[in-house]
Design an enzyme around this catalytic site. Structure first.
Site, short mmCIF file in Angstrom:
data_model
loop_
_atom_site.label_atom_id
_atom_site.label_comp_id
_atom_site.label_asym_id
_atom_site.label_seq_id
_atom_site.Cartn_x
_atom_site.Cartn_y
_atom_site.Cartn_z
N ARG A 7 203.23 105.61 -16.35
CA ARG A 7 202.01 104.71 -15.88
C ARG A 7 202.47 103.21 -15.81
O ARG A 7 201.94 102.55 -14.92
CB ARG A 7 201.08 105.02 -16.97
N LYS A 39 196.54 80.43 -8.51
CA LYS A 39 195.43 81.36 -8.94
C LYS A 39 196.05 82.99 -9.29
O LYS A 39 195.93 83.77 -8.42
CB LYS A 39 194.38 81.38 -8.06
N LYS A 61 195.12 65.75 -7.12
CA LYS A 61 193.89 66.30 -6.86
C LYS A 61 192.63 65.33 -7.32
O LYS A 61 192.88 64.28 -7.93
CB LYS A 61 193.47 67.56 -7.62
N GLU A 117 195.05 65.74 -2.38
CA GLU A 117 194.03 66.60 -1.88
C GLU A 117 192.99 65.63 -1.35
O GLU A 117 192.77 64.73 -2.35
CB GLU A 117 193.54 67.42 -3.01
N ASP A 173 190.78 69.80 1.76
CA ASP A 173 190.06 71.01 0.78
C ASP A 173 188.55 71.27 1.25
O ASP A 173 187.61 70.08 1.43
CB ASP A 173 190.03 70.45 -0.69
#
Length: 310
Positions: free
Chosen positions: A110, A145, A177, A220, A241
């Site tokens: 597994r 992410k 940012k 950004e 963005d």
């Protein structure tokens, strides 16, 4: 063109992270005890083998890492790789074979499948995105992410799918940012001053510790007005963005008219349905967190050999 942040091949840091995950997975299954079902039903001298096979088409990722995975079990198992990472998988065509003590095989099953299924799923989804922008000027990048603890491994799977890794962490790339700009406003003033502050360190100037400072400076922006303000300051990359398609195309036109070498990166609302249209605007880079946080594990299974392996 700014260099990519990470290598395309496995590295020792990835090995450390992967083996820590394997140790955690083993602890989850065994808790310092034993696989009671297997010990009850399988003779400890029984030997055999299994092939790891895909049930559906996909892209291979994690096969080249199999020796590191198996090593962590400290068991009587040997692995043979049949498909290299980055190759397209055909259903029922084996990715790898493992032979050895059947008790060890059953206990490892597994954990091995969970790891490889996850990585192959990421590579498979990434390849779909890459194929959607083939023939354009755009390159596909991942983001931060990622699943905590899995970052280097998931980014490796992204590269197996044909995309490029963005910075691997906060330590290896400046990305200014909106929150940075808002909170540093009193210290750095206008946007171009923030870029200049980062470039001073990236270029081995400035006043803070900079021995291992990254060389890439990215900022950004979330509007064309901000874009026009920051373009003359000359960062390596400007991240656009959540720009509408028309605004992306206009930013490209403004950059080109200015003769600037700055690369433009589109981010936000990037899906398999939108990515081709985004690439058509002429941006150099497209980044998407979906490559890792929306990938579905590829269906893999163990196919056991009919006869014992001696």
């Amino acid at each position: 063109m700014p260099k990519d942040y990470t290598s395309v091949v496995p590295n020792l840091q990835m090995k450390d992270d992967l083996q820590a995950l394997v140790r955690l997975a083993i602890a989850e299954d065994l808790r310092d005890q034993i696989d009671w079902t297997t010990v009850c039903l399988i003779d400890d001298s029984r030997r055999g083998g299994c092939r790891i096979v895909p049930r559906k088409p996909g892209v291979c990722a994690g096969a080249d890492l199999m020796p590191w995975i198996i090593e962590e079990f400290d068991a009587d198992l040997q692995v043979e790789i049949h498909q290299q990472d980055g190759t397209e998988l055909v259903p029922q065509k084996a990715i790898a074979s493992i032979v050895g003590n059947v008790r060890d095989l059953l206990t490892a099953e597994r954990t091995v499948l969970n790891l490889l299924s996850r990585l192959c799923g990421i590579a498979t989804l990434t390849k779909q995105y890459v194929d959607a922008i083939e023939g354009t000027k755009s390159r596909l990048y991942d983001t931060r992410k990622t699943t905590p603890g899995w970052r280097l491994i998931e980014k490796y799977a992204v590269r197996c799918g044909g995309a490029t890794s963005h910075r691997s962490g906060l330590h290896d790339g400046f990305l200014i940012k909106d929150n940075h700009l808002a909170l540093a406003g009193d210290a750095n003033g206008p946007i171009d001053a923030s870029v200049a502050a980062a470039k001073a360190i990236a270029w081995r100037g400035g006043t803070v510790e900079r021995m291992n400072a990254p060389e890439i400076v990215e900022i950004e922006v979330d509007s064309l007005d901000q874009f026009r303000d920051v373009l003359p300051s000359g960062p390596d990359i400007i991240l656009l963005d959540n720009f509408a398609l028309e605004s992306l195309a206009e930013a490209v036109a403004i950059r080109d008219a200015a003769g600037s070498p700055v690369e433009l990166e589109a981010s936000g609302n990037v899906t398999i349905d939108t990515i081709a249209s985004i690439a058509a605007t002429g941006v150099n880079r497209i980044s998407s967190g979906a490559l890792t946080h929306q990938a579905t594990s590829l269906d893999l299974g163990f196919d056991w050999f009919d006869a014992d392996v001696n």
